[in-house]
Motif scaffolding. Structure first.
Motif, mmCIF file in Angstrom:
data_model
loop_
_atom_site.group_PDB
_atom_site.id
_atom_site.type_symbol
_atom_site.label_atom_id
_atom_site.label_comp_id
_atom_site.label_asym_id
_atom_site.label_seq_id
_atom_site.Cartn_x
_atom_site.Cartn_y
_atom_site.Cartn_z
ATOM 1 N N VAL A 43 0.026 11.461 0.296
ATOM 2 C CA VAL A 43 1.118 11.322 1.174
ATOM 3 C C VAL A 43 1.239 10.741 1.907
ATOM 4 C CG1 VAL A 43 3.139 13.068 2.028
ATOM 5 C CG2 VAL A 43 2.016 13.256 -0.202
ATOM 6 N N SER A 44 0.222 10.857 3.044
ATOM 7 C CA SER A 44 0.089 10.501 4.003
ATOM 8 C C SER A 44 -0.175 8.593 4.238
ATOM 9 C CB SER A 44 -0.867 11.217 5.210
ATOM 10 O OG SER A 44 -0.764 12.367 5.396
ATOM 11 N N ILE A 45 -1.106 8.197 3.591
ATOM 12 C CA ILE A 45 -1.005 6.249 3.176
ATOM 13 C C ILE A 45 0.266 6.232 3.224
ATOM 14 C CG2 ILE A 45 -2.133 5.224 1.491
ATOM 15 C CD1 ILE A 45 -4.561 6.879 0.844
ATOM 16 N N ALA A 46 1.000 7.144 2.134
ATOM 17 C CA ALA A 46 2.666 6.737 1.989
ATOM 18 C C ALA A 46 3.220 6.287 3.314
ATOM 19 C CB ALA A 46 2.884 7.123 0.792
ATOM 20 N N VAL A 47 3.666 7.448 4.072
ATOM 21 C CA VAL A 47 4.242 7.746 5.423
ATOM 22 C C VAL A 47 3.448 6.349 6.154
ATOM 23 C CG1 VAL A 47 4.524 8.697 7.084
ATOM 24 C CG2 VAL A 47 4.944 10.237 4.996
ATOM 25 N N ILE A 48 1.929 6.586 6.469
ATOM 26 C CA ILE A 48 1.819 5.433 7.165
ATOM 27 C C ILE A 48 1.867 4.204 7.206
ATOM 28 C CG2 ILE A 48 -0.202 4.342 8.665
ATOM 29 C CD1 ILE A 48 -1.067 8.099 8.199
ATOM 30 N N GLY A 49 1.476 3.666 5.758
ATOM 31 C CA GLY A 49 1.844 2.384 5.473
ATOM 32 C C GLY A 49 3.319 2.009 5.146
ATOM 33 N N ILE A 85 0.746 -1.181 0.198
ATOM 34 C CA ILE A 85 0.428 0.098 -0.466
ATOM 35 C C ILE A 85 0.814 0.953 0.021
ATOM 36 C CG2 ILE A 85 -1.851 1.448 1.253
ATOM 37 C CD1 ILE A 85 -2.828 -1.109 2.595
ATOM 38 N N GLY A 86 2.180 1.019 0.174
ATOM 39 C CA GLY A 86 2.702 2.395 1.185
ATOM 40 C C GLY A 86 3.871 2.713 -0.077
ATOM 41 N N LEU A 87 3.756 1.682 -1.003
ATOM 42 C CA LEU A 87 5.052 1.988 -2.869
ATOM 43 C C LEU A 87 3.506 2.321 -3.123
ATOM 44 C CD1 LEU A 87 7.045 -1.240 -2.073
ATOM 45 C CD2 LEU A 87 8.117 0.897 -1.919
ATOM 46 N N ILE A 88 2.772 2.095 -3.315
ATOM 47 C CA ILE A 88 2.256 2.449 -4.541
ATOM 48 C C ILE A 88 1.098 4.338 -3.840
ATOM 49 C CG2 ILE A 88 -0.716 1.611 -5.466
ATOM 50 C CD1 ILE A 88 0.137 -1.134 -4.843
ATOM 51 N N ALA A 89 1.326 3.775 -3.599
ATOM 52 C CA ALA A 89 0.633 5.102 -2.783
ATOM 53 C C ALA A 89 2.040 6.379 -2.611
ATOM 54 C CB ALA A 89 0.481 5.715 -1.168
ATOM 55 N N VAL A 90 3.335 6.226 -2.263
ATOM 56 C CA VAL A 90 4.372 7.199 -2.912
ATOM 57 C C VAL A 90 4.753 6.647 -3.974
ATOM 58 C CG1 VAL A 90 6.509 5.272 -2.601
ATOM 59 C CG2 VAL A 90 6.692 7.937 -1.566
ATOM 60 N N THR A 91 4.495 6.250 -4.779
ATOM 61 C CA THR A 91 4.372 6.450 -6.887
ATOM 62 C C THR A 91 3.385 6.814 -7.151
ATOM 63 O OG1 THR A 91 5.092 4.002 -6.704
ATOM 64 C CG2 THR A 91 4.212 4.928 -8.806
ATOM 65 N N ALA A 92 2.565 7.153 -6.740
ATOM 66 C CA ALA A 92 1.287 8.069 -6.632
ATOM 67 C C ALA A 92 1.621 9.809 -6.058
ATOM 68 C CB ALA A 92 -0.219 7.932 -6.659
ATOM 69 N N SER A 93 1.649 9.983 -5.330
ATOM 70 C CA SER A 93 2.092 10.710 -4.654
ATOM 71 C C SER A 93 3.302 11.869 -5.486
ATOM 72 C CB SER A 93 2.311 10.932 -3.727
ATOM 73 O OG SER A 93 3.894 9.667 -2.748
ATOM 74 N N VAL A 94 4.475 10.478 -6.045
ATOM 75 C CA VAL A 94 5.419 11.217 -6.263
ATOM 76 C C VAL A 94 5.167 11.608 -7.817
ATOM 77 C CG1 VAL A 94 8.206 10.903 -7.412
ATOM 78 C CG2 VAL A 94 7.236 9.781 -5.433
ATOM 79 N N ASP A 95 3.971 10.546 -8.558
ATOM 80 C CA ASP A 95 4.699 11.046 -10.128
ATOM 81 C C ASP A 95 3.327 12.129 -10.324
ATOM 82 O OD1 ASP A 95 5.657 9.943 -10.580
ATOM 83 O OD2 ASP A 95 4.475 8.335 -11.944
ATOM 84 N N TYR A 96 2.027 12.781 -9.156
ATOM 85 C CA TYR A 96 0.946 13.288 -9.250
ATOM 86 C C TYR A 96 2.065 14.813 -8.958
ATOM 87 C CZ TYR A 96 -2.783 16.039 -8.136
ATOM 88 O OH TYR A 96 -3.715 17.621 -8.345
ATOM 89 N N GLY A 97 2.957 14.767 -8.024
ATOM 90 C CA GLY A 97 3.831 16.101 -7.611
ATOM 91 C C GLY A 97 4.994 16.794 -9.070
ATOM 92 N N CYS A 98 5.409 15.198 -9.736
ATOM 93 C CA CYS A 98 5.726 15.763 -11.241
ATOM 94 C C CYS A 98 4.904 16.201 -12.477
ATOM 95 C CB CYS A 98 6.353 14.362 -11.001
ATOM 96 S SG CYS A 98 7.048 14.724 -13.344
ATOM 97 N N ALA A 99 3.462 15.704 -12.186
ATOM 98 C CA ALA A 99 3.060 15.955 -13.146
ATOM 99 C C ALA A 99 2.604 17.636 -12.725
ATOM 100 C CB ALA A 99 1.055 15.529 -12.828
ATOM 101 N N THR A 100 2.103 17.977 -11.833
ATOM 102 C CA THR A 100 2.022 19.475 -10.874
ATOM 103 C C THR A 100 3.382 20.307 -11.263
ATOM 104 O OG1 THR A 100 0.539 18.400 -9.251
ATOM 105 C CG2 THR A 100 1.761 20.764 -8.299
#
Length: 510
Positions: A396-402, A111-126
């Motif tokens: 981001v929180s999901i990534a950190v917690i997971g 869960i954490g690895l999928i969330a960190v992938t999502a957050s990083v790529d969303y930040g990149c897109a931003t």
């Protein structure tokens, strides 16, 4: 250690050498250094610290929290030295505890690895959105739907790179390290020499800020006990994902030593580089009103302190760094999906545990990227006036917690084993007791804080409550935990026995 010796050690742990062992020790270090990515987290979550604590949450919070994270890294380095497998954290937990420990650790880590992938790529897109808008003179509007579209495109590119360029990935990890080092140096130099004036030492190391809405914006007791710790999400999120050293250990030469060293060194060097970079941000943050107006978005610093061309350069450097980071995240996430699937823990495990003729887990890569896109869908909506959707900070929180809860379980199990634990060539010795206890306490405290609301508008029943302000991390993590607990109770406990031995008898006797 030769490739044959690495394969022999892997066979002792129960697995055939299926993934290509082509990574050097530097490449192993590079993937975690790239995932930590000070060009990603320091830029994308700066606003979280600025709004919740202000300068002190960054100037003091970063080094203090980094020290705790380094301690966690030391504990995990000892474990990867003893058990250098792609399953990493999940494998450690199952080995030192029972199947149930491996089950929950694996799912939390995934869960954490999928969330960190999502957050990083969303930040990149931003940030890519911003670069496109600046280069086109505003013709590219940079709306939330456009950001999400770019996010999906970036995810797809990372999936394709990981699928078709296995050997290139290792090379790009090495390039990424130097991009992060050179990029950070250039950004710091620009922020030191280009602005006409800078903030004072008193502001940088003593300034406070409370834009959270809690405590009436003051720095009273609620500020110190609740608001300021929320600002530490900047550090805790940026310096994470270092378990990647373990996930690619089956592809690394001399992994029992090099993966352990790469893990803690990636934390150490990122902590130093990140602090210098963040201090440069704070000294250049002379237009506090504009920074507050933009919700603490770091881009406000560059836009007000620098000329337009220099600001564009800084945005572009960060965007490329974030692209490298997301690429590494997909690599780590797919290896964990592959490893957990080959032990039968993921629905459809036969599909996700397959490798193609290039010995790449293609299906695991695709599945992880699709799920990363799905959990980020709420980012299509944001409260009025916010540059960054609350949903981004929730992911981001999901990534950190997971991730950190996944780290907690094997560290606790190692502490419980005591002298029965058989260390690898990299060991903490007798210091493991103190360090493991510190790591466990820090993770528990952090996990509690990061499921809390970020603003009063995110508290159900409060005046002005809106769903777009809700930190849905506790909902997402809680629902998944309930589901995997039910799955364990009703089914998995009868058939899930932990890591499966895939090595045949001939391999075992080599």
């Amino acid at each position: 250690m030769s490739v044959d010796e690495d394969s022999r050690r892997l066979a002792e742990l129960g697995y055939k050498q299926e993934l290509a062992r082509t990574w050097s020790g530097f490449s192993n270090f590079a993937i975690s250094f790239s995932i930590i990515s000070i060009l990603a987290g320091c830029f994308t979550t700066f606003g979280q610290a600025w709004n919740n604590g202000g300068p002190i949450a960054i100037s003091w919070g970063w080094p203090v929290i980094s020290l705790f994270i380094l301690i966690i890294g030391f504990c995990m380095a000892e474990l990867v030295s003893a058990y250098p497998t792609a399953g990493g954290i999940y494998w450690w937990a199952a080995k030192m505890g029972k199947p149930i420990h491996g089950w929950f650790t694996g799912w939390l880590n995934l869960i954490g690895l999928i969330a960190v992938t999502a957050s990083v790529d969303y930040g990149c897109a931003t940030f890519l959105n911003i670069v496109l808008a600046r280069l086109t003179g505003g013709a590219w509007a940079g709306t939330l739907p456009q950001t999400f579209l770019l996010f999906v495109i970036v995810l797809a590119l990372h999936a394709l790179i990981n699928i078709f360029s296995h050997r290139l990935i290792s090379l790009l990890q090495n390039v990424s390290v130097w991009w992060h080092v050179a990029g950070a140096v250039i950004v710091v130099a620009i922020l030191v020499f280009a602005p006409s004036d800078h903030q004072s030492l008193g502001f940088v190391f003593g300034g406070t800020n409370n834009n959270s809405g809690f405590g009436d914006g003051s720095d009273g007791l609620p500020f110190w006990l609740y608001v300021l710790p929320l600002g530490f999400l900047l550090t805790q999120y940026t310096i994470t994902g270092f378990d990647a050293c373990a996930h690619v250990s089956e592809e690394t030469h001399g992994a029992a030593r090099t993966a352990a060293r790469g893990l803690w060194q990636s934390i150490f060097y990122s902590a130093i580089g990140g602090w210098i970079l963040l201090l440069a941000f704070l000294f250049a943050a002379t237009n506090v009103d504009e920074l507050n107006k933009q919700g603490g978005f770091v881009g406000a610093i560059f836009e007000t302190a620098l000329s337009s061309p220099l600001a564009t350069v800084v945005f572009a450097i960060s965007t490329i760094g974030q692209f490298f980071c997301g690429m590494s995240c997909v690599t780590s996430m797919s290896r964990m999906t592959y490893a957990f699937s080959r032990d039968g823990a993921v629905p459809g495990w036969r599909l996700w545990s397959k490798v193609d003729r290039n010995r790449t887990p293609v299906n695991a890569i695709i599945a992880g990227c699709v799920v990363a896109a799905l959990i980020t869908l709420p980012a299509l909506y944001a409260p009025a006036g916010l540059t960054t959707p609350v949903a981004f900070y929730a992911v981001v929180s999901i990534a950190v917690i997971g991730l950190y809860l996944a780290f907690l379980i094997p560290i606790w199990l190692r502490l419980r084993m005591g002298d029965a634990f058989q260390p690898g060539p990299w060991t903490l010795g007798r210091k493991y007791k103190a360090l493991c206890w510190i790591a466990c306490v820090e993770i528990v405290i952090v996990s509690i804080y990061f499921i809390m609301p970020f603003s009063p508008a995110g508290v159900p029943g409060s005046d002005g409550f809106t769903w777009t302000s809700v930190n849905y991390a506790p909902i997402a993590v809680g629902v998944v935990l309930i589901l995997i607990a039910l799955w364990w109770t009703l089914s998995a406990r009868h058939w899930f026995t932990g890591p499966r031995r895939t090595v045949d008898e001939e391999t075992e006797t080599v």
